[in-house]
Design an enzyme around this catalytic site. Structure first.
Site: not given
Ligand SMILES: Nc1ncnc2c1ncn2[C@@H]1O[C@H](COP(=O)(O)OP(=O)(O)OP(=O)(O)O)[C@@H](O)[C@H]1O
Length: 708
Positions: A143-148, A150, A176, A268
């Site tokens: 679904l998504g990936k961030g700095g920390f 997936q 997550k 954030d």
């Protein structure tokens, strides 16, 4: 008009006798100062030979061009000379930023930075997940990936109720994953878990049902949500209607109010972190705020008090594009920062672009912050309906510990959206509840004949105007009556005669500054110096000359730099310093200062030449603590907070972009700790005399950026 800042006064005032002083015209002193004559090493430019063998001197010289000169960004290298021989190379400056926008050209996910190199982002996630007593899930689409982390879809294997949409038994969940070696997991489970435990399920925050570790991954099982506001904006040709954005404003403010009421700030806020409910479900118009990895407490859990103010200019947390100016400057996060980021989020969704997009390179954070500070609310919100400008104006002027008036903010946008809540593109139920609560509270207050609610919405002094201005900043300390003299607009060729005359009258230079390539000179009888030399140099700073004087036990006591790159360095005997280092840098070298603090050095002089900074740090200063206030405008609020905590300004310097003030706590407090500051367009010649009449003497002076 000069802007008078009220100072702080502590302790007794000495019994005043008339202060002795001269004027800028160089008149003879009315009375000779307390028997002091210019010391043995009389204050003249001299070229004596180097005396070797002084082992107490450490020299840190970073010459122009000798390094990347970008302390604020990443690592730099400083040449450290210890004594006369041993030169070693030292790493200065470590990566401190926690999350940064590395590419600001737009595009989903591209503006999330650190953590991308973590092992966790490359190691494959498991195909099947079962953690913390959860049912078993099959891992499906990403679904998504961030700095920390997936985030993946998790589909329940063997679900007894295939229609269960939400809750702990839901068929579809969001998983997550954070790899155990990722930055957020250095000390065990991700910090975000704690925050979700405290906040999960509160208005607008998704629920976390299970969490646990499976092999190399920490895994959180949470409610499945839909597209983010960035997705919606991106899929709609980079546009969003005014009504949609106004509804988002209303609901987002109510979500933040709830989160803040639990003692946290999000840290954030951005379009990527606001998610709608899953499409085709009753929640599809509901707004949620995810990613609590940078959330911090603004209210201390045990005392219930607001956390203390601080500024660490090398610490950045958040996403560059949407971060508040205070976050850029490393100030402790508080409620105002979430609202400022929300304001930028709304303007981005409405206008499709923010004026600070597109900067690249090592000093991107600096350039973005500078642009944010110099963009007026009017310019930022041009072509937007008035409530957006009013909201920006309100949030950028909030104080560190000020409780925002959320209901008033919501009511700004209420007029833009249609009256029927059921027809609104975003569900504003949460905000409705807040407005009702506030309405009831206000009714009670009105019955009590108390109008406190309205007070914080009164027009107040606007801090950020978007209009750059440079001024003189002068700092005054209470002292026993003494002789002080100032000269300003002094050309290079006239310096010597003023200094010789001052020395003959028993005065030494205490501060120097520069404006328009002309020098300002403060000389007084209260320095405690026994000898003084100075050098006017085309270099910023004259390394060889400084090293020569160090060898002769002179220490740098004042420095100034001119826009043309020349510098005036004053070195004295009779200081209490034991060791000294200096650094010249293209950006304010906070990382280096921080490192030297840990070694027992304190900043004792600062100067700028154009955009370059020179910082002198010494051992044996008599300070017990020191802090820095750095800003793109005169940091009035920060200074007041530091004053309240017992700090006094001990060094000042400013470029045409930024002002830096160093504030210190002396080990031995003076009996009268009064300090006042003044900002004036012209050198404050008249004001100085008024200060003298109150036994306040110039302690520091500089010329540079004060208003943004
Ligand atoms: N509950 C959810 N349901 C659906 N998608 C989600 C959910 N949680 C997160 N996502 C998606 O995954 C993305 C990354 O999630 P999140 O922001 O929590 O990760 P992060 O690594 O902490 O990101 P950041 O770098 O912003 O800190 C989100 O932008 C969103 O698109």
């Amino acid at each position: 008009m000069p802007q008078l800042r009220s100072g702080v006064r502590r302790g007794r005032r000495p019994t005043a006798t008339a202060p002795l002083r001269d004027t800028d015209k160089g008149k003879a002193a009315r009375k000779k100062a307390t028997g002091r004559t210019a010391g043995k090493g009389t204050a003249r430019k001299r070229n004596n030979n180097v005396v070797s063998g002084n082992k107490d001197i450490e020299v840190v010289v970073v010459e122009d061009g000798a390094e990347r000169n970008d302390d604020a960004a990443l690592t730099g290298v400083a040449l450290v000379k210890v004594g006369n021989n041993n030169t070693r190379v030292e790493e200065v400056g470590e990566e401190v930023a926690e999350k940064m926008d590395e590419c600001d050209s737009g595009g989903r996910g591209s503006d999330k930075g650190l953590g991308a190199d973590d092992e966790g982002s490359t190691a494959p996630v498991p195909e099947r997940v079962q953690v913390g007593g959860s049912p078993a899930y099959r891992v499906e689409k990403k679904l998504g990936k961030g700095g920390f982390g997936q985030v993946y879809v998790g589909r329940r294997i063997n679900s007894p109720n295939p229609n269960e949409r939400t809750g702990p038994g839901a068929v579809e969940v969001a998983l997550k994953f954070e790899h155990r070696s990722s930055k957020g997991c250095n000390y065990g489970p991700p910090y975000e878990w704690q925050v979700y435990s405290a906040l999960g399920g509160s208005h607008g925050i998704p629920r976390v049902h299970y969490k646990g570790r499976q092999n190399d991954y920490y895994i959180m099982v949470m409610d499945m949500l839909g597209p983010s506001l960035w997705d919606v904006w991106n899929n709609n040709s980079h546009t969003m209607s005014i009504e949609m954005v106004a509804c988002i404003a209303i609901e987002a403010i109510s979500i933040l109010e709830k989160l803040h009421s639990r003692g946290y700030v999000h840290g954030d806020v951005k379009p990527e972190n606001f998610l709608l409910g899953p499409p085709g479900t009753p929640d599809e118009k509901k707004l949620f705020l995810v990613d609590l990895g940078l959330a911090v407490r603004w209210r201390d859990n045990s005392t219930g008090l607001h956390v203390d103010y601080d500024q660490r200019p090398d610490v950045f947390r958040g996403t560059v594009r949407y971060a508040s100016a205070h976050a850029h400057l490393g100030r402790t996060g508080s409620r105002r920062d979430d609202l400022e980021s929300l304001a930028y989020t709304l303007i981005f969704l409405l206008r499709g672009r923010l004026p600070w997009q597109g900067y690249q390179g090592d000093n991107k954070g600096f350039l973005v912050c500078k642009k944010k500070m110099s963009t007026s609310p009017e310019a930022l919100c041009c072509l937007c309906p008035a409530p957006f400008r009013q909201f920006v104006e309100y949030v950028v002027n909030l104080k560190f510990d000020e409780g925002p008036n959320y209901a008033k903010c919501i009511s700004l946008f209420d007029g833009i959206v249609g009256p029927n809540p059921d027809l609104r593109p975003i569900n504003t139920e949460g905000a409705q509840k807040l407005i009702c609560q506030v309405g009831r509270k206000r009714a009670r207050l009105m019955m009590d004949d108390d109008n406190e609610e309205e007070e914080d919405w009164q027009p107040k002094k606007k801090v950020r105007m978007g209009m750059p201005a440079t001024q003189w900043i002068s700092v005054y300390n209470a002292r026993r009556p003494m002789k002080q003299r100032y000269h300003y607009n002094v050309a290079d060729v006239r310096l010597d005669q003023h200094i010789v005359k001052g020395n003959a009258d028993g005065l030494y230079i205490s501060s120097v500054a520069s404006c328009s390539n002309l020098w300002a000179l403060i000389m007084d009888a209260g320095t405690g110096f026994s000898a003084q030399v100075y050098e006017l140099s085309p270099n910023f700073l004259p390394k060889d000359w400084i090293m020569e004087q160090w060898e002769k036990s002179y220490y740098i006591s004042a420095i100034a730099g001119a826009n043309n790159g020349s510098s005036l360095v004053v070195m004295s005997k009779g200081t209490q310093y034991l060791q000294q280092s200096y650094k010249v840098s293209e950006s304010f070298p906070f990382k280096w200062i921080n490192k030297k603090w840990r070694e027992g050095f304190y900043v004792t002089a600062m100067a700028t030449a154009g955009t370059r900074w020179a910082i002198v740090m010494s051992r044996g200063t008599g300070f017990s603590d020191q802090v820095v206030e750095l800003d793109f405008l005169y940091p009035s609020e920060g200074i007041h907070r530091r004053w309240e905590a017992g700090y006094r300004i001990t060094s000042t310097a400013a470029t045409s972009d930024q002002t830096a003030l160093v504030l210190s706590i002396p080990r031995r407090r003076p009996s009268d700790e009064t300090q006042e500051t003044l900002r004036t367009s012209a050198f404050p010649s008249v004001h100085v005399k008024e200060k003298w009449a109150k036994n306040l003497y110039i302690a520091s002076v500089c010329y540079g950026r004060t208003v943004s």
